[in-house]
Design a protein around this motif. Structure first.
Motif, mmCIF file in Angstrom:
data_model
loop_
_atom_site.group_PDB
_atom_site.id
_atom_site.type_symbol
_atom_site.label_atom_id
_atom_site.label_comp_id
_atom_site.label_asym_id
_atom_site.label_seq_id
_atom_site.Cartn_x
_atom_site.Cartn_y
_atom_site.Cartn_z
ATOM 1 N N SER A 1 30.558 31.236 18.243
ATOM 2 C CA SER A 1 29.430 30.512 17.648
ATOM 3 C C SER A 1 28.538 31.389 16.774
ATOM 4 C CB SER A 1 28.574 29.884 18.756
ATOM 5 O OG SER A 1 27.905 30.895 19.494
ATOM 6 N N SER A 2 28.706 32.698 16.822
ATOM 7 C CA SER A 2 27.756 33.623 16.184
ATOM 8 C C SER A 2 27.580 33.358 14.695
ATOM 9 C CB SER A 2 28.214 35.073 16.396
ATOM 10 O OG SER A 2 28.333 35.370 17.764
ATOM 11 N N THR A 3 28.679 33.298 13.952
ATOM 12 C CA THR A 3 28.608 33.133 12.500
ATOM 13 C C THR A 3 28.068 31.758 12.135
ATOM 14 O OG1 THR A 3 30.483 34.644 12.272
ATOM 15 C CG2 THR A 3 29.952 33.261 10.368
ATOM 16 N N MET A 4 28.457 30.741 12.890
ATOM 17 C CA MET A 4 27.975 29.384 12.635
ATOM 18 C C MET A 4 26.461 29.296 12.802
ATOM 19 S SD MET A 4 28.671 25.969 14.856
ATOM 20 C CE MET A 4 27.925 26.797 16.247
ATOM 21 N N ILE A 5 25.951 29.861 13.889
ATOM 22 C CA ILE A 5 24.509 29.808 14.147
ATOM 23 C C ILE A 5 23.745 30.528 13.040
ATOM 24 C CG2 ILE A 5 22.683 30.599 15.711
ATOM 25 C CD1 ILE A 5 24.713 30.132 18.024
ATOM 26 N N LYS A 6 24.235 31.687 12.624
ATOM 27 C CA LYS A 6 23.567 32.438 11.551
ATOM 28 C C LYS A 6 23.544 31.633 10.253
ATOM 29 C CE LYS A 6 23.504 36.871 9.116
ATOM 30 N NZ LYS A 6 23.290 36.256 7.791
ATOM 31 N N TYR A 7 24.662 31.007 9.903
ATOM 32 C CA TYR A 7 24.731 30.206 8.675
ATOM 33 C C TYR A 7 23.698 29.085 8.712
ATOM 34 C CZ TYR A 7 26.693 26.907 5.219
ATOM 35 O OH TYR A 7 26.867 26.035 4.162
ATOM 36 N N LEU A 8 23.640 28.358 9.816
ATOM 37 C CA LEU A 8 22.722 27.217 9.899
ATOM 38 C C LEU A 8 21.266 27.672 9.895
ATOM 39 C CD1 LEU A 8 24.703 25.019 12.445
ATOM 40 C CD2 LEU A 8 24.421 24.608 9.992
ATOM 41 N N LEU A 9 20.970 28.779 10.553
ATOM 42 C CA LEU A 9 19.609 29.324 10.501
ATOM 43 C C LEU A 9 19.261 29.763 9.081
ATOM 44 C CD1 LEU A 9 19.538 31.396 13.821
ATOM 45 C CD2 LEU A 9 18.151 29.369 13.315
ATOM 46 N N ASP A 10 20.223 30.381 8.399
ATOM 47 C CA ASP A 10 19.986 30.825 7.020
ATOM 48 C C ASP A 10 19.695 29.657 6.078
ATOM 49 O OD1 ASP A 10 20.378 33.440 7.775
ATOM 50 O OD2 ASP A 10 22.425 33.593 6.989
ATOM 51 N N HIS A 11 20.248 28.480 6.392
ATOM 52 C CA HIS A 11 20.047 27.295 5.547
ATOM 53 C C HIS A 11 18.965 26.364 6.094
ATOM 54 C CE1 HIS A 11 23.946 28.611 3.952
ATOM 55 N NE2 HIS A 11 23.699 27.864 2.898
ATOM 56 N N SER A 12 18.320 26.764 7.174
ATOM 57 C CA SER A 12 17.383 25.854 7.841
ATOM 58 C C SER A 12 16.080 25.654 7.077
ATOM 59 C CB SER A 12 17.078 26.365 9.254
ATOM 60 O OG SER A 12 16.417 27.623 9.209
ATOM 61 N N GLU A 13 15.601 26.686 6.403
ATOM 62 C CA GLU A 13 14.309 26.580 5.720
ATOM 63 C C GLU A 13 14.392 25.608 4.549
ATOM 64 O OE1 GLU A 13 10.421 26.931 5.390
ATOM 65 O OE2 GLU A 13 11.566 28.022 6.924
ATOM 66 N N GLU A 14 15.409 25.776 3.708
ATOM 67 C CA GLU A 14 15.528 24.919 2.522
ATOM 68 C C GLU A 14 15.813 23.467 2.892
ATOM 69 O OE1 GLU A 14 19.523 25.406 0.421
ATOM 70 O OE2 GLU A 14 19.519 27.193 1.702
ATOM 71 N N ASN A 15 16.459 23.254 4.052
ATOM 72 C CA ASN A 15 16.817 21.892 4.451
ATOM 73 C C ASN A 15 15.887 21.303 5.508
ATOM 74 O OD1 ASN A 15 19.479 21.305 3.016
ATOM 75 N ND2 ASN A 15 19.924 23.296 3.940
ATOM 76 N N LYS A 16 14.904 22.115 5.932
ATOM 77 C CA LYS A 16 13.941 21.671 6.949
ATOM 78 C C LYS A 16 14.655 21.227 8.232
ATOM 79 C CE LYS A 16 10.203 20.425 3.790
ATOM 80 N NZ LYS A 16 10.757 21.187 2.656
ATOM 81 N N TRP A 17 15.438 22.158 8.777
ATOM 82 C CA TRP A 17 16.159 21.912 10.018
ATOM 83 C C TRP A 17 15.575 22.753 11.144
ATOM 84 C CZ3 TRP A 17 21.548 23.219 7.573
ATOM 85 C CH2 TRP A 17 21.977 22.143 6.774
ATOM 86 N N GLN A 18 15.617 22.207 12.344
ATOM 87 C CA GLN A 18 15.407 23.014 13.540
ATOM 88 C C GLN A 18 16.766 23.189 14.212
ATOM 89 O OE1 GLN A 18 13.403 21.359 16.999
ATOM 90 N NE2 GLN A 18 12.556 23.364 17.542
ATOM 91 N N ILE A 19 17.102 24.430 14.530
ATOM 92 C CA ILE A 19 18.387 24.740 15.156
ATOM 93 C C ILE A 19 18.132 25.071 16.626
ATOM 94 C CG2 ILE A 19 20.480 26.122 15.028
ATOM 95 C CD1 ILE A 19 19.799 24.536 12.445
ATOM 96 N N VAL A 20 18.602 24.201 17.512
ATOM 97 C CA VAL A 20 18.427 24.399 18.952
ATOM 98 C C VAL A 20 19.768 24.847 19.537
ATOM 99 C CG1 VAL A 20 17.815 23.334 21.151
ATOM 100 C CG2 VAL A 20 16.636 22.637 19.050
ATOM 101 N N VAL A 21 19.761 25.997 20.194
ATOM 102 C CA VAL A 21 20.982 26.542 20.787
ATOM 103 C C VAL A 21 20.863 26.463 22.302
ATOM 104 C CG1 VAL A 21 22.502 28.548 20.985
ATOM 105 C CG2 VAL A 21 21.290 28.098 18.831
ATOM 106 N N GLY A 22 21.770 25.715 22.925
ATOM 107 C CA GLY A 22 21.746 25.546 24.368
ATOM 108 C C GLY A 22 22.929 26.212 25.039
#
Length: 445
Positions: free
Chosen positions: A13-34
């Motif tokens: 999951s490491s690379t996926m989480i980093k990608y989504l966090l990197d794109h979270s600001e421009e897309n206004k996403w919150q990334i919750v990891v459980g």
């Protein structure tokens, strides 16, 4: 903010989480990891302002339902058997779901209800399955668009250690779940070749090998995957005379691994008595005939017709299977004991890099001329966190999630990425990250 809930914070999951966090600001996403391990989830979030780590137990029904209900999309990195629990709650709550795993019968059964609810259940978006589907279908659809007919499809994938860090006699280190490696191939492997159905039982699997070379990375041996036949439907190649999918290893691996298969050391169906008081030498000896005088090594060589000073015995000796070292496990199955031993020897060391190798060999006919396309991909990991496995499993998932969240991919119900509306934009972006195939084409007799 829209919420993306990621269930499972393991290595892939490491690379996926980093990608989504990197794109979270421009897309206004919150990334919750459980994850069951809150510290691990927090480590993956790494203090990002748009990230949040939570302790998540899939068996806590109330917690599971509430967290899924609050999310817009759930990415499940949990073991495949747990996906239906997540999928059922996703359909109930109107939450979309994305996974890297195969479509199970339970998942398939949710298709109609998901469509009625307008819920997307996107599956098989990792490396294998995932990148294999997308890259193969791009070639197959290209052949069809030219008016050609596909005659044979062979596809092989391997997760290995990169050559620069290949420093053990097995030419192998764990790059994914060790348990899956130990249990790989159990059952019967099925494929079709030149119109003839072929079946390889488990006890013959690591003897019935094929070989190939990949770019400038040398030779690989291939053993058959369990079910190649179902891919005829997946790729709409129902009448194809040859369909084969396999797993790649370096030459010599399968001959040595076959020792464990023939002994029964990969069996996970019963518990070894008194395993907590065993040594690894006792463990191997437990599968061999009783003899008061002959040493374990000699009995093994006689049983499996091995050369005492041959390459197979050298691999086994390097693993430590003949050492009087305590197993240190109680109520363990043979497979669990073997896995523990292998994890002591086959784990990637700090600084090691892994490698994913994939190759398609596709024969087709166009205007009376038969041709072969060989399409090959080799990806090396960046480090012990962003491994080749993490990159090739996580990036397609992350890209698919971004494309879905931004409306560039629209879907309802159960899907796999075998249609152009899914595979074209994902493959295009993967190329930007260096994940691309090199194609060679030639005429054949």
């Amino acid at each position: 903010m829209k919420k993306i809930l990621i269930l499972g914070a393991g290595l892939s999951s490491s690379t996926m989480i980093k990608y989504l966090l990197d794109h979270s600001e421009e897309n206004k996403w919150q990334i919750v990891v459980g994850d069951m391990d809150l510290d691990l989830a927090a480590k993956k979030v790494n203090g990002h302002p748009n990230g949040k780590a939570i302790k998540f137990d899939i068996n806590n029904e109330n917690l599971r339902f509430v967290e899924i209900e609050q999310a817009d999309v759930v990415i499940s990195m949990l073991p495949a058997k747990m996906h239906p629990l997540v999928a059922v709650d996703c359909v109930k709550t109107g939450t979309h779901m994305i996974t890297a795993s195969y479509v199970s019968p339970d998942m398939k059964a949710l298709d109609e209800e998901a469509k009625l609810k307008g819920v997307a259940l996107l599956n098989e978006l990792g490396v294998d399955p995932g990148i294999d589907h997308m890259s193969a279908m791009k070639i197959i659809d290209g052949i069809r668009a030219k008016g050609g007919k596909v005659l044979a499809f062979r596809s092989n994938t391997g997760g290995l250690v990169a050559p620069e860090y290949d420093n053990n006699p097995w030419n192998y280190k764990f790059t994914w779940n060790p348990r899956n490696v130990v249990l790989a191939g159990q059952g019967v492997s099925r494929f079709i070749r030149d119109g003839r159905y072929k079946y390889i039982p488990y006890h013959q699997l690591y003897r019935r090998l094929q070989t190939t070379t990949v770019l400038n990375y040398g030779e690989f041996e291939i053993y058959a995957n369990r079910d190649s036949l179902s891919y005829r439907e997946t790729y709409d190649l129902q009448d194809i005379p040859t369909m084969f999918r396999g797993t790649m290893r370096r030459p010599g691996y399968c001959e040595a691994w076959n020792v464990f298969v023939q002994l029964g050391a990969t069996d996970d169906t019963y518990v070894v008595e008194n395993s907590e008081n065993m040594t690894y030498r006792d463990y191997i000896n437990s599968f061999l005939k009783y003899d008061r005088v002959k040493p374990v090594e000699e009995k093994l060589c006689e049983y499996l017709n091995l050369e005492r000073n041959g390459s197979v015995m050298k691999k086994l000796e390097w693993l430590g299977v003949f050492e009087n070292k305590p197993v240190g496990m109680s109520n363990a199955t043979p497979a669990q004991i073997l896995q523990k031993l292998l994890e002591e020897k086959w784990t990637l060391e700090p600084g090691d890099k892994d490698m994913i190798v994939m190759q398609h060999q596709i024969d087709y006919e166009l205007n009376g001329v038969k041709k072969e396309i060989i399409s090959s991909m080799v990806i090396k990991g960046q480090d012990n966190t962003h491994t080749a496995m993490s990159i090739t499993v996580g990036l397609p998932l992350a890209i698919a999630t971004r494309l879905f969240m931004t409306g560039e991919i629209k879907a309802e119900g159960v899907h796999v990425p075998t249609k152009p509306f899914m595979y074209e934009p994902i493959l295009k972006e993967l190329e930007e990250y260096g994940i691309r195939f090199i194609e060679e084409e030639k005429d054949i007799d």
